[in-house]
Write a protein that holds these residues in place. Structure first.
Motif, PDB file in Angstrom:
ATOM      1  N   ASP A 160       0.840  -1.064   0.216  1.00  0.00           N
ATOM      2  CA  ASP A 160       0.030  -0.081  -0.094  1.00  0.00           C
ATOM      3  C   ASP A 160       0.897   1.344  -0.019  1.00  0.00           C
ATOM      4  OD1 ASP A 160      -1.929   1.827   0.439  1.00  0.00           O
ATOM      5  OD2 ASP A 160      -2.908   1.046   1.829  1.00  0.00           O
ATOM      6  N   VAL A 161       0.872   2.041  -0.864  1.00  0.00           N
ATOM      7  CA  VAL A 161       1.784   3.548  -1.396  1.00  0.00           C
ATOM      8  C   VAL A 161       0.830   4.404  -1.333  1.00  0.00           C
ATOM      9  CG1 VAL A 161       3.682   2.124  -2.137  1.00  0.00           C
ATOM     10  CG2 VAL A 161       1.932   2.735  -3.608  1.00  0.00           C
ATOM     11  N   ARG A 162      -0.378   4.392  -0.877  1.00  0.00           N
ATOM     12  CA  ARG A 162      -1.508   5.603  -0.998  1.00  0.00           C
ATOM     13  C   ARG A 162      -1.116   6.680  -0.091  1.00  0.00           C
ATOM     14  NH1 ARG A 162      -7.023   2.577   0.318  1.00  0.00           N
ATOM     15  NH2 ARG A 162      -5.495   1.497   1.610  1.00  0.00           N
ATOM     16  N   GLN A 166      11.258   4.456  -3.134  1.00  0.00           N
ATOM     17  CA  GLN A 166      10.979   4.900  -1.789  1.00  0.00           C
ATOM     18  C   GLN A 166      11.262   6.286  -1.534  1.00  0.00           C
ATOM     19  OE1 GLN A 166      13.460   2.382   0.818  1.00  0.00           O
ATOM     20  NE2 GLN A 166      12.390   0.418  -0.012  1.00  0.00           N
ATOM     21  N   LYS A 195       2.305   0.391 -10.195  1.00  0.00           N
ATOM     22  CA  LYS A 195       1.501   1.018  -9.346  1.00  0.00           C
ATOM     23  C   LYS A 195       0.272   1.278 -10.018  1.00  0.00           C
ATOM     24  CE  LYS A 195       1.027   5.430  -6.911  1.00  0.00           C
ATOM     25  NZ  LYS A 195       1.959   6.704  -6.741  1.00  0.00           N
ATOM     26  N   LEU A 225       1.216  -0.969  -5.030  1.00  0.00           N
ATOM     27  CA  LEU A 225       2.495  -1.492  -5.698  1.00  0.00           C
ATOM     28  C   LEU A 225       2.532  -2.947  -5.989  1.00  0.00           C
ATOM     29  CD1 LEU A 225       4.673   0.292  -7.207  1.00  0.00           C
ATOM     30  CD2 LEU A 225       6.359  -0.305  -5.206  1.00  0.00           C
TER      31      LEU A 225
END
Length: 385
Positions: A60-62, A89, A221, A226
Motif C-alpha cells: 500500500d503506497v497511498r 521509496q 503502481k 504497488l
C-alpha cells in the motif's frame, strides 16, 4: 506528443507478419491512450511482453492525507526532505487530489534490480538536481538540470543517476499530459506562437534490444498499490517502434517566455495541460516595457484554482526569503500577491532570472503528513511584516 516518430525496425504494414532472422515472429504490442481513440505507438518485441512468472504481495503506497480541507497560505521547505537510497521509496507525495499527486524525491541510487510502471498516471518528472539516463522500452533519454521527463502511463522504465545527489519534483497526472490546445494546429503541429516547438522535444534513442530470459521484476503502481510482477523476459527487448505515444524530455531552459508592455497573466507560462490542472514554467525573461509598467505581479484571487509554485533558482522579486526547492500553496478562496515592498522595489527593473515550476489545480489540494513535516509555519503571516 502529437508528432509521429519511428525508431529501429518496423514492418511495412502494421498488424502483419514481421519475422526474426531465424524465421520466428516478432511480438507486436499496441501501446494506446483513451482506449483506441487517441495517440498510440506500436512496439515490436523479441518475446511476448505477457509472460508473467510470479507475483509479490502488494504494498500500500497511498498518500497519508493529514488535512482534507483548509484555507490558508502554506509553504514547504522541499530541500529539507532527507535523501533516500532507493528511487521508489524516495518519492514522497506532499499535495494530492483526484486529478494529480505532487511529490518530492531525493533518490541516491539508480534502479538496477527492478523496473517501474505507473499504470494509473502520466508522470512529469522535473529534474532540479542531478544527471542521468531514463531507460525505457522505447530507448534511452539522457537528462540534466531543468529537464521535464514526460512519461506516459504504462511505460516501463528504470532511472539511472550519475551521482547520489538528486532532487526531483514529480507530478502524477490521472489524465493525459499534453500541450495546451491553443499552441497546436488542428492537425497537431505546435504553432508559431507556442513557447516551444518540436525541435525542443527530445525523443528516446533506441538501444540494442536485450534478448534475455530470466526473472524480471516490474514494480507496477495501480490504485495506490504497488504490485511486484515478475516477467520471464527482459522488458527492453524491443527491436523497433513507431507512433505518437512515447516518453520525451523538454528542458525548461528551452521554454521561450512570452512578454508584453504590461504584466502578462499566468497562462503565458503554461507548458503542459491535463484534466483539471496545468503545469507552467517561469523562466528568465525581460520585464514589461510600458513606461509606467509594474513588473511585480498584481494581487489576485484564486477564485477556482489552487496555485502551487516550486522554486527552482534565481531571484524572486515578489517573494521574501525564498529558498531552493521551496513549495508555496495559495489555495482558492483568498487573494495573494507580492510581499510588502515588492511592488515598489520592482519598478524600473528590466529583467528577472527566476526559474520556477507552477501547478494550478481546479480542484482543492489536500496536504499529506509528509508535507506537514516540511512546513514553514511562519509563511501565512509574511504579508503582515
Amino acid at each position: 506528443m502529437p508528432h509521429y516518430f519511428s525508431q529501429g525496425q518496423v514492418p511495412h504494414k502494421r498488424h502483419t507478419q514481421f519475422r526474426k532472422p531465424d524465421g520466428g515472429l516478432y511480438s507486436e504490442q499496441l501501446f494506446s491512450t483513451e482506449g483506441f481513440s487517441n495517440d498510440y505507438s506500436l512496439l515490436y518485441h523479441i518475446h511476448p511482453p505477457t509472460v508473467i512468472i510470479g507475483n509479490d504481495t502488494p504494498l500500500d503506497v497511498r498518500p497519508k492525507v493529514a488535512e482534507e480541507r483548509m484555507l490558508k497560505h502554506r509553504c514547504f521547505e522541499g530541500f529539507n526532505l532527507q535523501p533516500v537510497q532507493e528511487y521508489l521509496q524516495s518519492r514522497v507525495p506532499v499535495l494530492v487530489n483526484n486529478d494529480c499527486h505532487i511529490s518530492l524525491a531525493a533518490p541516491m541510487q539508480s534502479m538496477t534490480s527492478s523496473f517501474f510502471k505507473n499504470a494509473d498516471a502520466d508522470e512529469v518528472i522535473f529534474v532540479h538536481e542531478g544527471t542521468g539516463t531514463l531507460h525505457t522500452q522505447y530507448g534511452q533519454l539522457s537528462f540534466a538540470y531543468g529537464d521535464y521527463l514526460v512519461i506516459p502511463r504504462g511505460c516501463i522504465y528504470q532511472i539511472h543517476f550519475d551521482t547520489p545527489s538528486n532532487r526531483l519534483f514529480i507530478v502524477e497526472s490521472f489524465s493525459p499530459v499534453v500541450p495546451p490546445k491553443r499552441y497546436l494546429s488542428k492537425y497537431g503541429q505546435l504553432l508559431e506562437h507556442s513557447p516551444y516547438c518540436e525541435r525542443d522535444i527530445r525523443t528516446p534513442q533506441l538501444a540494442p534490444a536485450i534478448d534475455a530470459t530470466g526473472d524480471f521484476l516490474i514494480q507496477t503502481k495501480k490504485k495506490g498499490m504497488l504490485y511486484g510482477i515478475h516477467y520471464g523476459h527482459h522488458p527492453f527487448d524491443v527491436v523497433g517502434w513507431d507512433g505518437c505515444c512515447y516518453p520525451f524530455a523538454l528542458s525548461i531552459h528551452d521554454f521561450e517566455p512570452i512578454t508584453g508592455r504590461v504584466h502578462q497573466p499566468p497562462p503565458v507560462h503554461q507548458t503542459f495541460d491535463a484534466h483539471n490542472f496545468v503545469i507552467c514554467s517561469f523562466v528568465p525573461r525581460l520585464y514589461d516595457y510600458h513606461p509606467q509598467a509594474i513588473p511585480a505581479p498584481y494581487n489576485h484571487s484564486n477564485i477556482d484554482s489552487d496555485e502551487v509554485l516550486y522554486y527552482v533558482d534565481g531571484d524572486f522579486m515578489s517573494r521574501k526569503n525564498v529558498t531552493r526547492g521551496m513549495i508555496t500553496l495559495h489555495p482558492a478562496g483568498i487573494p495573494h500577491g507580492p510581499h510588502p515592498g515588492a511592488v515598489e522595489k520592482s519598478i524600473g527593473k528590466k529583467d528577472t532570472q527566476e526559474l520556477a515550476v507552477m501547478v494550478d489545480t481546479f480542484h482543492p489540494l489536500q496536504l499529506t503528513e509528509a508535507a506537514l513535516v516540511l512546513e514553514n509555519d511562519d509563511y501565512v503571516m509574511s504579508w503582515a511584516e
